[in-house]
Design an enzyme around this catalytic site. Structure first.
Site, PDB file in Angstrom:
ATOM      1  N   ASN A  88       0.806  -1.232   0.000  1.00 15.45           N
ATOM      2  CA  ASN A  88       0.000   0.000   0.000  1.00 15.45           C
ATOM      3  C   ASN A  88       0.834   1.275   0.000  1.00 15.45           C
ATOM      4  O   ASN A  88       0.496   2.244  -0.673  1.00 15.45           O
ATOM      5  CB  ASN A  88      -0.948   0.001   1.207  1.00 15.45           C
ATOM      6  CG  ASN A  88      -1.969  -1.111   1.121  1.00 15.45           C
ATOM      7  OD1 ASN A  88      -2.344  -1.523   0.028  1.00 15.45           O
ATOM      8  ND2 ASN A  88      -2.413  -1.621   2.250  1.00 15.45           N
ATOM      9  N   ARG A 129       2.431   1.512  -3.596  1.00 11.16           N
ATOM     10  CA  ARG A 129       1.473   1.904  -4.643  1.00 11.16           C
ATOM     11  C   ARG A 129       0.823   3.249  -4.348  1.00 11.16           C
ATOM     12  O   ARG A 129       0.593   4.052  -5.236  1.00 11.16           O
ATOM     13  CB  ARG A 129       0.368   0.835  -4.792  1.00 11.16           C
ATOM     14  CG  ARG A 129       0.853  -0.509  -5.237  1.00 11.16           C
ATOM     15  CD  ARG A 129      -0.286  -1.393  -5.737  1.00 11.16           C
ATOM     16  NE  ARG A 129      -1.460  -1.388  -4.880  1.00 11.16           N
ATOM     17  CZ  ARG A 129      -1.621  -2.097  -3.769  1.00 11.16           C
ATOM     18  NH1 ARG A 129      -0.640  -2.887  -3.352  1.00 11.16           N
ATOM     19  NH2 ARG A 129      -2.743  -2.041  -3.067  1.00 11.16           N
ATOM     20  N   GLY A 130       0.500   3.478  -3.050  1.00 12.42           N
ATOM     21  CA  GLY A 130      -0.324   4.632  -2.715  1.00 12.42           C
ATOM     22  C   GLY A 130       0.428   5.904  -2.386  1.00 12.42           C
ATOM     23  O   GLY A 130      -0.145   6.984  -2.451  1.00 12.42           O
ATOM     24  N   LYS A 166       9.287  13.000  13.444  1.00 11.64           N
ATOM     25  CA  LYS A 166       8.221  12.167  12.892  1.00 11.64           C
ATOM     26  C   LYS A 166       8.078  10.865  13.679  1.00 11.64           C
ATOM     27  O   LYS A 166       6.988  10.499  14.134  1.00 11.64           O
ATOM     28  CB  LYS A 166       8.524  11.890  11.418  1.00 11.64           C
ATOM     29  CG  LYS A 166       7.398  11.175  10.692  1.00 11.64           C
ATOM     30  CD  LYS A 166       7.632   9.689  10.606  1.00 11.64           C
ATOM     31  CE  LYS A 166       6.353   8.983  10.218  1.00 11.64           C
ATOM     32  NZ  LYS A 166       6.534   7.561   9.964  1.00 11.64           N
TER      33      LYS A 166
END
EC number: 1.1.1.17
Length: 389
Positions: free
Chosen positions: A14, A17-18, A216
């Site tokens: 994910n 691809r995302g 982060k």
């Protein structure tokens, strides 16, 4: 259409691809996916497009990703090497533990590279200095000659990525639902003196990455995982529901108050700036639109309890500075209780380790903290408590 720029990306999941492929595609790169999972590669090979849906408080935006190719590195390694040797960029989002397995094709491609500029190598992992780790594995497979002239063949840049990919709807196929917010910071120094900085819309190039990575990891990942482990113990299904519980909401806030203290004092970030960042993160992970599953966020507890990760990383530094880390310790306890969760191998392994080892051995093995460190005894006490219940 023929593409002038090419990126090879390891990991058809994910995030690959995302997030990574979306950025590369929108910046005019042809993307070549590499994975060992037959189902993902076959789907990518059979499908000419997939959709990325960005979700946020203000609705949705949809993008179509096309002009990509996919190769199974299990049985087409020569093809993978050839693609990397002629690429501008190679990236990965495979999980920090898998970096060693995606080093050899990159090393062979670097050896074979004929282009007159170096390839950019960027790991997109939830880990500190993941590209440096990947580089170590790659260089161990290079000839002495290539190692000596590595700068002419490859430039390695660490990066910090931040974007939540919630549990995907069933039958989503290749389509990815992802939050609108994103941050991708990459060091720019490695591209000086003859390097070719990837021209990717959305990458924020910085001189010193460490403040961004720690900010982060010790804010987004710490708060997210704290919510997940407390949520799991309280039998709550989604992260936003955890944060609707006042008591648990306060615990999550207190954990990132401790890490904020470290970020401000270590990196010289202003208290106000870090406070604003914390607010933004709490708002993001509280978003019910994400429907973020507690067990998804909690999975892989062994990695999340390790030395440089979201709990022990900041807690160890705070302990060394004589600062408070009590809420982080509480989150560590909840993480140790994340055992035998269906579909998560590490939670099964964690239960086994706790059963078979003394508290002192567990702390050294799982947390990477040695006897004599200020954090050692408090962690031993936590493990004893978990083993005794």
């Amino acid at each position: 259409m023929p593409y002038e720029k090419k990126a090879v990306h390891f990991g058809g999941g994910n995030i690959g691809r995302g997030f990574v492929a979306e950025f590369l595609h929108n910046s005019g790169y042809e993307v070549v996916f590499v994975d060992v999972m037959d189902s993902i590669i076959e789907s990518l090979q059979k499908t000419s497009t997939y959709k990325v849906t960005e979700i946020g408080d203000d609705g949705e935006r949809e993008f179509t990703i096309d002009h990509y190719r996919a190769i199974n590195s299990k049985n087409e390694m020569d093809k993978v090497i050839e693609e990397i040797a002629t690429a501008d960029v190679v990236t990965c989002a495979v999980g920090p533990n898998i970096l060693k397995f995606v080093a050899e094709p990159v090393a062979k491609a670097i050896e074979a590279r004929k282009l007159d500029y170096p390839i950019a190598v960027i790991a997109c992992e939830n880990a500190i200095n993941a590209t440096t780790t990947w580089r170590g594995f790659i260089e161990s497979k290079l000839s002495e000659e290539t190692k000596k002239n590595i700068d002419s063949k490859a430039r390695f840049a660490n990066s910090a990525i931040d974007r939540i990919v919630p549990q995907q709807p069933p039958n989503a196929g290749l389509n990815v639902v992802i939050e609108k917010f994103h941050e991708w910071c990459v060091e720019q120094k490695p591209f000086e003196n003859g390097g070719k900085k990837p021209d990717v819309k959305g990458i924020h190039y910085v001189d010193d990455l460490e403040p961004y990575i720690e900010r982060k990891l010790f804010t987004v990942n710490t708060s997210h995982a704290t919510a997940a482990y407390y949520g799991h113990q309280n039998k709550i299904a989604y992260i936003h529901e955890v944060l609707q519980d006042k008591k648990l909401h306060d615990i999550v806030r207190d954990a990132v108050k401790e890490t904020a203290n470290l970020i401000v004092k270590k990196h010289g970030v202003s208290t106000q700036e870090q406070s604003d960042y914390v607010e933004q993160i709490i708002k993001r992970i509280s978003n019910p639109v994400l429907k973020d599953n507690v067990e998804r966020v909690g999975r892989a507890p062994l990695r999340k309890l390790s030395r440089k990760e979201r709990f022990i990383g900041p807690a160890a530094q705070l302990a060394e500075r004589g600062e408070s880390y009590q809420t982080l310790l509480g989150a560590v306890e909840q993480a140790y209780r994340f055992q035998n969760v269906e579909g998560d191998e590490e939670s099964v392994e964690l239960a086994k380790i706790l059963k078979e080892h003394s508290p002192e051995e567990v702390v050294t093995k799982v947390n990477g903290i040695e006897k004599g460190h200020a954090l050692f005894d408090p962690l031993v006490a936590i493990v004893k408590k978990v083993q005794g219940s």
